[in-house]
Write an enzyme that holds these catalytic residues in place. Structure first.
Site, PDB file in Angstrom:
ATOM      1  CD  GLU A  94      33.963  43.592  37.233  1.00 25.71           C
ATOM      2  OE1 GLU A  94      34.172  44.888  37.478  1.00 25.71           O
ATOM      3  OE2 GLU A  94      33.635  42.878  36.999  1.00 25.71           O
ATOM      4  CE  LYS A 100      49.163  44.788  32.411  1.00 24.76           C
ATOM      5  NZ  LYS A 100      49.725  45.349  33.893  1.00 24.76           N
ATOM      6  CB  CYS A 112      34.357  45.870  41.400  1.00 28.21           C
ATOM      7  SG  CYS A 112      34.820  44.280  40.773  1.00 28.21           S
ATOM      8  CD  GLU A 126      35.977  50.336  43.543  1.00 27.24           C
ATOM      9  OE1 GLU A 126      35.198  49.467  43.621  1.00 27.24           O
ATOM     10  OE2 GLU A 126      36.488  51.158  42.376  1.00 27.24           O
TER      11      GLU A 126
END
Length: 506
Positions: A274, A199, A308, A409
């Site tokens: 992750e 996906k 990230c 973040e």
């Protein structure tokens, strides 16, 4: 089916195969067949460099996910992939896929550049070759996945283990490196003998759909690899909740990950995550400052900070703070920001969407409101870039460790620079974060290097470098940056399970 697209004259020549792909009626790939979504719904995907509509792709629903899961389950239960084919045969097929990826590398590179905005020079020379390398690396693991014989204490008993595939895996990948992030998950899952439903992110579905064509051309059995495009709230959620899925592999935000963990609880399926981070990048006074300045610039702004592992918290020892900060600002001003497919070979493209642009702009406004100031950047870019989602690379100063822009973040081209005095002080400050995906520092002192590498709370530590990954080296986070490791032999553990077999021989 869309009419053939017209691209800006400043773009590199868009390949005829790319034009044909974008103009075709795009469908889901389920059970070795191209099928329309059950509900007939579509979603648009745009070029973030220009805002131009590229294609309408299927908006998969729970019904489509169910069809894909059933196809993957049939393929797995038939044993056509992991039982009847020898390990050598499976290895050669995965290697063949990598060859096809390289042969069609120009197509994959342009699709990712158009869909994501990442410079085509980078998708062509980095993303596609690295993705192919992942498949080749894991093609080697197919023939090396084995059990063990156990010298048990019980008399007259022989015990051995088998390492077997988990079964049906749902892999949910993000938009920041569309092809590469898919390869990180697909390659070990295939090598372990699993069957897959991919996906892709709704913002960047194109390379995943084209990859399915390469799976088909390579000759993989029907149902081994399936692609369902769609929104996370519908297709993604249905994949996580489906009782026929044995494992979910997810890369994305911690917020979505929490939803996935809660949703997966009903079926107790395996989950690996992750997730994001707020990586500290530390420059000591004894470092090679020229090297550190260049490294810190690209640690912060590589892929527009949409990584990230972006080095978004820049700590500089006070005695060299002004010198390093001036150097980073100078390097940042040299960065060529432009459209991903621009002939002039941009170094940075746009952010992914207007939604993301507004989110980043909100963080910048919050930084100003909290007392921070910028020495460069902070504004949306205009002129020839006005139609796209372009933001100037931004450097904040006069910030504190407790400010929102230092703790959350941002996932955009924003870095915060702060001074520090002593190594013990900076260690505590660097570790004062709920995430722990990556960290790095710059020093010539070998003792400092080893001491900090051991004490920094992050899954990857870079010393006098930044951003290095390799298919052979494990990658993953500490704390709220997820669990499980991608890449390396450790990734094979995510996609296999161990069976213990006992035999009485007396």
């Amino acid at each position: 089916m869309m009419a053939e697209l017209s691209f800006p004259h400043t773009y590199v020549d868009v390949l005829p195969e790319v034009r044909a792909f974008l103009s075709s009626e795009l469908k889901l790939y389920i059970g070795g067949r191209w099928v329309a979504p059950v509900r007939g719904e579509t979603l648009p995907t745009h070029d973030p460099s220009s805002g131009q509509l590229l294609a309408n792709v299927p908006a998969g629903s729970a019904e489509d996910i169910d069809l894909a899961v059933r196809a993957a389950r049939r393929a797995f239960d038939s044993g056509d992939w992991h039982v009847r084919r020898t390990a050598s045969e499976r290895s050669r097929l995965i290697w063949r896929l990598a060859d096809l990826m390289e042969e069609r590398g120009g197509i994959l590179a342009q699709l990712d550049s158009l869909d994501n905005g990442r410079p085509v020079s980078v998708t062509q020379t980095v993303d596609v070759p690295s993705s192919a390398d992942h498949f080749r690396y894991y093609a080697g693991w197919v023939t090396k996945t084995e059990g063990a014989t156990i010298p048990v204490s019980a008399s007259g008993m022989f015990n051995y283990t088998l390492r077997e595939p988990v079964g049906v895996c749902g892999l949910i990948v993000p938009w920041n490196y569309p092809l590469l992030m898919a390869a990180w998950k697909i390659a070990p899952a295939l090598a372990a003998g699993n069957c897959i439903i991919l996906k892709p992110a709704e913002q960047t579905p194109l390379s995943a759909l084209y990859l399915a064509r390469l799976f088909e051309e390579a000759g993989f059995p029907p149902g081994v690899f399936n692609v369902v495009t769609g929104f996370g709230e519908t297709a993604g959620a249905a994949l996580v909740e489906h009782p026929g899925v044995d494992k979910i592999g997810f890369t994305g935000s911690a917020g979505v990950a929490r939803t996935i963990v809660r949703s997966s609880a009903a079926t107790l399926k395996r989950v690996s995550l992750e997730l994001g981070g707020k990586a500290p990048n530390i420059i000591f006074a004894d470092a090679d400052l020229e090297q550190a300045i260049t490294g810190a610039t690209w640690a912060a702004f590589g892929n527009n900070g949409q990584s990230c592992t972006a080095g978004a918290r820049l700590y500089i020892q006070r005695s060299v703070f002004d010198r390093v900060l001036e150097g980073v600002a100078d390097e940042t001003q040299k960065i060529r920001v432009g459209k991903g497919m621009e002939q002039a070979q941009s170094q940075l493209g746009p952010v992914i969407s207007d939604t993301q642009l507004q989110t980043i702009s909100g963080y910048i406004a919050d930084g100003y409101a909290a007392g921070g100031s910028t020495i460069i950047g902070g504004r949306r870019m205009g002129g020839d870039l006005a139609a796209g989602y372009f933001l100037e690379p931004t450097i904040f100063v006069n910030v504190r460790d407790d400010m929102k822009i230092m703790r959350e973040e941002i996932f955009g081209p924003v870095v915060c620079a702060l001074p520090f005095d002593e190594p013990d002080e900076i260690l505590a400050r660097a570790n004062d974060t709920p995430s722990g995906l990556a960290a790095g520092f710059w020093t010539r002192d070998l003792s400092t290097a080893h001491r900090l590498a051991a004490r920094l709370q992050a899954g990857t530590i870079w010393i006098n470098t930044w951003g290095n990954t390799d298919a052979a080296s494990p990658f993953g986070g500490y704390k709220q940056s997820g669990y499980g490791r991608e890449m390396g032999k450790e990734a094979m553990d995510l996609y296999t399970q161990v069976k213990s077999v006992w035999i009485r021989y007396e």
